[in-house]
Write an enzyme that holds these catalytic residues in place. Sequence first.
Site, PDB file in Angstrom:
ATOM      1  N   GLY A  73       0.809  -1.217   0.000  1.00  0.00           N
ATOM      2  CA  GLY A  73       0.000   0.000   0.000  1.00  0.00           C
ATOM      3  C   GLY A  73       0.844   1.269   0.000  1.00  0.00           C
ATOM      4  O   GLY A  73       0.545   2.233  -0.713  1.00  0.00           O
ATOM      5  N   ASN A 153      -8.018   4.605   8.428  1.00  0.00           N
ATOM      6  CA  ASN A 153      -7.485   3.446   9.138  1.00  0.00           C
ATOM      7  C   ASN A 153      -7.584   3.577  10.652  1.00  0.00           C
ATOM      8  O   ASN A 153      -7.531   2.588  11.358  1.00  0.00           O
ATOM      9  CB  ASN A 153      -6.028   3.201   8.729  1.00  0.00           C
ATOM     10  CG  ASN A 153      -5.181   4.449   8.748  1.00  0.00           C
ATOM     11  OD1 ASN A 153      -5.475   5.430   8.067  1.00  0.00           O
ATOM     12  ND2 ASN A 153      -4.149   4.449   9.552  1.00  0.00           N
ATOM     13  N   SER A 201      -3.725  -3.194  -0.508  1.00  0.00           N
ATOM     14  CA  SER A 201      -2.609  -3.957   0.054  1.00  0.00           C
ATOM     15  C   SER A 201      -3.056  -5.362   0.429  1.00  0.00           C
ATOM     16  O   SER A 201      -4.184  -5.568   0.875  1.00  0.00           O
ATOM     17  CB  SER A 201      -2.093  -3.214   1.290  1.00  0.00           C
ATOM     18  OG  SER A 201      -1.109  -3.977   1.936  1.00  0.00           O
ATOM     19  N   HIS A 203      -1.867  -7.462   2.892  1.00  0.00           N
ATOM     20  CA  HIS A 203      -1.886  -7.931   4.290  1.00  0.00           C
ATOM     21  C   HIS A 203      -3.023  -7.341   5.119  1.00  0.00           C
ATOM     22  O   HIS A 203      -3.184  -7.704   6.288  1.00  0.00           O
ATOM     23  CB  HIS A 203      -0.524  -7.698   4.955  1.00  0.00           C
ATOM     24  CG  HIS A 203      -0.210  -6.286   5.329  1.00  0.00           C
ATOM     25  ND1 HIS A 203      -0.349  -5.824   6.612  1.00  0.00           N
ATOM     26  CD2 HIS A 203       0.219  -5.232   4.606  1.00  0.00           C
ATOM     27  CE1 HIS A 203       0.019  -4.550   6.658  1.00  0.00           C
ATOM     28  NE2 HIS A 203       0.355  -4.168   5.436  1.00  0.00           N
ATOM     29  N   THR A 239      11.225  -8.366 -10.718  1.00  0.00           N
ATOM     30  CA  THR A 239      10.688  -9.711 -10.885  1.00  0.00           C
ATOM     31  C   THR A 239       9.420  -9.867 -10.052  1.00  0.00           C
ATOM     32  O   THR A 239       9.384  -9.465  -8.895  1.00  0.00           O
ATOM     33  CB  THR A 239      11.744 -10.752 -10.437  1.00  0.00           C
ATOM     34  OG1 THR A 239      12.920 -10.537 -11.211  1.00  0.00           O
ATOM     35  CG2 THR A 239      11.243 -12.166 -10.638  1.00  0.00           C
ATOM     36  N   CYS A 327       1.807   3.066  13.157  1.00  0.00           N
ATOM     37  CA  CYS A 327       2.952   3.894  12.775  1.00  0.00           C
ATOM     38  C   CYS A 327       3.205   4.974  13.804  1.00  0.00           C
ATOM     39  O   CYS A 327       4.321   5.441  13.952  1.00  0.00           O
ATOM     40  CB  CYS A 327       2.705   4.546  11.424  1.00  0.00           C
ATOM     41  SG  CYS A 327       1.726   3.535  10.340  1.00  0.00           S
TER      42      CYS A 327
HETATM   43  C1  LIG Z   1      -1.803  -0.097   6.078  1.00  0.00           C
HETATM   44  C2  LIG Z   1      -2.143   1.095   5.284  1.00  0.00           C
HETATM   45  C3  LIG Z   1      -1.264   1.587   4.294  1.00  0.00           C
HETATM   46  C4  LIG Z   1       0.090   0.978   4.056  1.00  0.00           C
HETATM   47  O1  LIG Z   1       0.011  -0.274   3.436  1.00  0.00           O
HETATM   48  P1  LIG Z   1       1.269  -1.264   3.494  1.00  0.00           P
HETATM   49  O2  LIG Z   1       0.899  -2.389   2.600  1.00  0.00           O
HETATM   50  O3  LIG Z   1       1.441  -1.669   4.919  1.00  0.00           O
HETATM   51  O4  LIG Z   1       2.435  -0.490   2.966  1.00  0.00           O
HETATM   52  C5  LIG Z   1      -1.658   2.679   3.569  1.00  0.00           C
HETATM   53  N1  LIG Z   1      -2.846   3.269   3.772  1.00  0.00           N
HETATM   54  C6  LIG Z   1      -3.716   2.826   4.697  1.00  0.00           C
HETATM   55  C7  LIG Z   1      -5.033   3.500   4.846  1.00  0.00           C
HETATM   56  C8  LIG Z   1      -3.395   1.733   5.481  1.00  0.00           C
HETATM   57  O5  LIG Z   1      -4.249   1.310   6.415  1.00  0.00           O
END
Ligand SMILES: *Cc1c(COP(=O)(O)O)cnc(C)c1O
Length: 396
Positions: A73, A153, A201, A203, A239, A327
């Site tokens: 993400g 988030n 993303s 995960h 890759t 974070c």
């Molecule tokens: C987790 C998150 C990201 C970052 O994604 P990653 O795959 O961990 O780099 C960006 N934006 C929001 C809203 C998120 O919750």
Amino acid sequence: MDKKLIYLDNAATTKLSDEAFEAMLPYLKEDYANPSAIYSFAEKSHSTIDEARATIAKIIGAKTEEIYFTGGGSESDNWALKATAEAYSQKGKHIITSKIEHHAILHTAQWLEKQGYEVTYLDVDPDGLVDLEQLKAAIRPDTILISIMAANNEIGTVEPLKEIGQIAHEHGVLFHTDAVQAFSHIPINVDEMNIDMLSASGHKIHGPKGIGIMYIRKGVRIRSFIHGGAQERSRRAGTHNVPGIVGMAKAAEISAHNMEKNGLAETELRDYLIDRVLREIPHCRLNGHRTHRLPNNANFCFRFIEGESLLILLDQNGICGSSGSACTSGSLDPSHVLLAIGLPHEIAHGSLRLTLSEDTTREEIDFVVDKLKEIIDRLRGMSPLYEDFVKSGKEA
Ligand SMILES: *Cc1c(COP(=O)(O)O)cnc(C)c1O
């Protein structure tokens, strides 16, 4: 660990699903070929990427060739802002975003400001919704991009994407959305919402870490971000992370398939959690919009409580939650999101985010609320501020 783990930090990351794990295994072992190779051994890795791309495209109503795989993400967010800024600098150097974006957007925007771009950071209302009138007023002839997240988030508020897309479209400005929290959790259609670029993303949806996508509408003149080989239509070299791509697509497919069912179940449990906390714990508030919010998100502020102390005591009971976002925990700054919705510093410090998954049970929620009550009583019992407050008689 002898205690049972209660994981309520699904906005930070999610558990890899069994199906995604199983789907990845062959590509970690026997089907290791570089998908760009010519020999037939590479055919399976090659075709599985095409299938994954199609699966993901379908979920947001995009064309298969409009999906690009990235390293997650944050990379997608960086790409969307930096490469659009570069490609459209002839038209102008003004970008609009909001004050409550993820740091992957905010810190990129701040970096662009140092490169001579101008950024408008839109306010949000006390529920965390962006102000559409302010958005309209902020658009100028040199505005090249609007980047507003699909869902926040921290506080879970879902932004009015369709209205924002409409405004962007009417003014001929590109619209990017950070949909990392929203993708395959709530319905998104890039055409109906006039979205030109979208980040997601793996995960955050029970897929693997280190894999993400960017949707780029055909015709958007965005530059390559990672230079190198000709992968991803020469727009994102490197890759292919085949296991990651397969895992993310499988997770997205399952999540999108169960979107309605999971959404309803999570909303019910979320509301049960919110109702119990608001009813049974004094001096607390819910952050974020009451209804326009992610099905799995609850975020509270407790007066006279430090978020950090709360998290430590919850952890001693096997409960994983968060204060602010992953974070920002570890720093003493209160969350920029809570400040943006108008909370004073001392209240923004006492926040707790609990984010559910489809595996969360009512028993777990009951256990958490019971512990929360105990812990908050105990912490307030030790707080001189709370003692003063009670003595002041304002309690009644
Ligand atoms: C987790 C998150 C990201 C970052 O994604 P990653 O795959 O961990 O780099 C960006 N934006 C929001 C809203 C998120 O919750």
